[in-house]
Design a protein around this motif. Structure first.
Motif, PDB file in Angstrom:
ATOM      1  N   ASP A 296       0.821  -1.209   0.000  1.00  0.00           N
ATOM      2  CA  ASP A 296       0.000   0.000   0.000  1.00  0.00           C
ATOM      3  C   ASP A 296       0.852   1.255   0.000  1.00  0.00           C
ATOM      4  O   ASP A 296       0.557   2.229  -0.679  1.00  0.00           O
ATOM      5  N   MET A 299       2.856   2.263  -3.541  1.00  0.00           N
ATOM      6  CA  MET A 299       2.002   2.235  -4.722  1.00  0.00           C
ATOM      7  C   MET A 299       1.425   3.621  -4.978  1.00  0.00           C
ATOM      8  O   MET A 299       1.144   4.376  -4.045  1.00  0.00           O
ATOM      9  N   SER A 301      -1.819   4.895  -6.995  1.00  0.00           N
ATOM     10  CA  SER A 301      -2.997   4.326  -7.651  1.00  0.00           C
ATOM     11  C   SER A 301      -4.029   5.403  -7.975  1.00  0.00           C
ATOM     12  O   SER A 301      -4.195   6.378  -7.235  1.00  0.00           O
ATOM     13  N   PHE A 333      -0.764   1.932 -10.586  1.00  0.00           N
ATOM     14  CA  PHE A 333      -1.948   1.171 -10.981  1.00  0.00           C
ATOM     15  C   PHE A 333      -3.116   2.119 -11.207  1.00  0.00           C
ATOM     16  O   PHE A 333      -3.274   3.108 -10.490  1.00  0.00           O
ATOM     17  N   GLY A 334      -3.922   1.813 -12.221  1.00  0.00           N
ATOM     18  CA  GLY A 334      -5.116   2.615 -12.486  1.00  0.00           C
ATOM     19  C   GLY A 334      -6.315   1.739 -12.751  1.00  0.00           C
ATOM     20  O   GLY A 334      -6.223   0.734 -13.469  1.00  0.00           O
ATOM     21  N   ASN A 364      -0.883  -3.146 -14.267  1.00  0.00           N
ATOM     22  CA  ASN A 364      -0.864  -1.701 -14.043  1.00  0.00           C
ATOM     23  C   ASN A 364      -2.213  -1.033 -14.302  1.00  0.00           C
ATOM     24  O   ASN A 364      -2.370   0.145 -14.031  1.00  0.00           O
ATOM     25  N   TYR A 365      -3.146  -1.783 -14.844  1.00  0.00           N
ATOM     26  CA  TYR A 365      -4.439  -1.162 -15.137  1.00  0.00           C
ATOM     27  C   TYR A 365      -5.532  -2.220 -15.214  1.00  0.00           C
ATOM     28  O   TYR A 365      -5.274  -3.410 -15.401  1.00  0.00           O
ATOM     29  N   LYS A 384      -8.985  -0.222  -1.217  1.00  0.00           N
ATOM     30  CA  LYS A 384      -7.943  -0.069  -2.242  1.00  0.00           C
ATOM     31  C   LYS A 384      -7.035   1.124  -1.970  1.00  0.00           C
ATOM     32  O   LYS A 384      -5.955   1.221  -2.539  1.00  0.00           O
ATOM     33  N   PHE A 386      -6.918   4.345  -2.870  1.00  0.00           N
ATOM     34  CA  PHE A 386      -6.451   5.069  -4.056  1.00  0.00           C
ATOM     35  C   PHE A 386      -5.849   6.415  -3.658  1.00  0.00           C
ATOM     36  O   PHE A 386      -6.346   7.105  -2.770  1.00  0.00           O
TER      37      PHE A 386
END
Length: 493
Positions: A296, A299, A301, A333-334, A364-365, A384, A386
């Motif tokens: 986490d 990253m 995101s 990541f998306g 990555n996506y 998640k 983000f």
């Protein structure tokens, strides 16, 4: 007072007023203009503007100097014996030779000297220059002329309530001028005919419109030739977006597949992409991810809500993943969400096109079907954490329909329009995030940012909708409107 004396004798005068001068203000200034301009009204004199025009209209005004001459000139005006010739620029190709049109829309004036100029505005891609002759007892005012052109769907070019702006020109001027007056002198009976040239702004607008039209036409030809598409004689009147003909549109220096299930990417949306990339690079340069161990923490995101063609998310990922970063960088990541399955297929095609060189296993996506107004009920985004939530929601007011010739009529309406004057989806996104915080669903981190695109003049109300979030940055577009808002959750909340 910007007033020019064209003709003057002891009984009357014909003067030219500029746009922006009201008849009332002109009337008050006449003593400083006529009879030497002393500012004093001599005995026996009484200055009166005979014919009336709107403040926004350039043109000729007849002025009486005594009460007797006023009465005589007013009689001439009411009887239709004063001939006035206006020139206007109106939208479209005015159908001067269409008998059916004139049978249904008989104008209360005569028309002459009609010319057409190519334009990027409207379905017909023309603007029309024409002269309007008022020479009868039922002659209408300049406001009435504007009203007629609105009723026949050829509004005069301008920015007030009875006119319409050009697509490529937001000039505030009204393209209307009173260029000629003809009448019999009330004392000598001599025919008086006074004419002035049209304002320079008329030709300036015509040339500018023609230039924009030729540029747009050449760009369209080039784009169609690139795809081997036959260029027809109908190209001039075609209003289908070129992107829907070719199936592609350039955005952030990448070419994206589009279809009628997706909006055509706009240059204004590139502001969102730049901000996300800048936020990432600033974090990277600060050493934020240095010595971060767990997944986490190591990253970066992005949650793209209403992804459409995927142009925002893919542009960000392409820029980040294509850079050869020498410092320690996080996993990027998306996730793109959309309720339209066909749009998601287009987004996946675009990801394959632009990201396959940088990723081997698609880690990555991802693009998934989901409603961003119900994130609190969508388990895929829970826990998640983000870093960024980006959203370009529908924000055109559904109560205000688009003109028939607007290319946006070809785009999916669910991606364009919103109820509540265009604010519905901002409110629903905010409420869904509030529910997620109450339920501790951890969709976002404590310091996560929300990046939103907003419509013209909508920024202030959107800021109020996001109560408990602080707008830390507002980015203006090339027209000066706040187009992109960045929010962070208020820690006190």
């Amino acid at each position: 007072m910007p007033v020019a004396i064209i003709l003057e004798d002891e009984y009357l005068a014909v003067i030219c007023k500029n746009a922006g001068v009201s008849i009332r203000n002109l009337q008050e200034a006449l003593s400083f203009v006529l009879d030497g301009g002393s500012g004093l009204v001599k005995e026996g004199k009484e200055y009166t503007c005979i014919n009336q025009t709107q403040r926004a209209v350039n043109g000729l005004i007849i002025v009486s100097k005594t009460r007797e001459i006023k009465t005589k000139l007013m009689t001439l005006l009411k009887s239709g014996s004063i001939r006035q010739s206006y020139r206007v620029l109106c939208h479209g190709k005015f159908p001067l030779d269409d008998e059916t049109f004139f049978h249904n829309h008989t104008p209360p004036f005569a028309l002459q000297n009609v010319t057409f100029t190519r334009s990027t505005s409207g379905k017909e891609k023309y603007i029309t220059t024409l002269d309007i002759i008022l020479n009868n007892s039922s002659a209408i005012s300049s406001a009435g002329i504007q009203e007629y052109f609105i009723q026949v769907h050829h509004p005069i070019v301008g920015s007030n309530s009875r006119s319409k702006e050009l697509k490529s020109c937001k000039d505030k001027s009204l393209m209307m001028a009173l260029l000629e007056v003809t009448f019999s002198h009330p004392i000598t009976s001599e025919e008086i005919k006074v004419t002035i040239n049209e304002p320079k702004k008329f030709e300036k607008v015509r040339q500018r419109e023609l230039k924009f039209f030729e540029q747009k036409k050449n760009e369209t030809i080039k784009e169609l030739q690139r795809y081997g598409i036959e260029i027809t004689d109908q190209l001039d009147s075609e209003i289908i977006p070129t992107a829907y003909i070719t199936g592609e549109k350039e955005f952030f220096k990448l070419r994206f597949f589009v279809s009628k299930d997706t909006m055509v990417p706009r240059p204004s949306t590139e502001y969102l992409v730049r901000e996300i990339i800048d936020l990432y690079l600033n974090k990277l340069d600060s050493g934020f991810w240095k010595d971060r161990g767990n997944d986490d923490d190591n990253m970066f995101s992005i949650l793209d809500c209403g992804t459409g063609s995927g142009c925002i998310l893919i542009s960000v990922l392409h820029c980040i993943l294509s850079q050869k970063v020498q410092t320690i960088s996080p996993h990027v990541f998306g996730l793109g969400l959309d309720i339209n399955s066909s749009a998601l297929e287009i987004a996946r095609k675009n990801a394959e096109r632009h990201l396959k060189l940088f990723v081997s296993d698609n880690n990555n996506y991802d693009f998934q079907k989901g409603d961003f107004t119900s994130l609190h009920n969508y388990g895929l985004v829970h826990n998640k954490h983000f870093d960024i939530l980006v959203c370009n929601p529908p924000y055109l007011d559904i109560a205000r329909s688009l003109p028939n010739d607007d290319v946006r009529n070809f785009e999916p309406p669910e991606a364009l329009f919103a109820e509540e004057s265009g604010y519905k989806f901002y409110r629903l996104l905010y409420e869904s995030l509030e529910h997620s915080y109450i339920k501790k669903l951890d969709i976002l981190k404590e310091d996560s940012l929300i990046i939103l695109e907003v419509g013209n003049k909508m920024a202030e109300k959107v800021k109020k909708i996001f109560t408990g979030w602080e707008c830390i940055k507002a980015i203006r577009d090339h027209q000066g409107f706040e187009r992109c808002l960045i929010f962070i959750r208020n820690s006190s909340k």
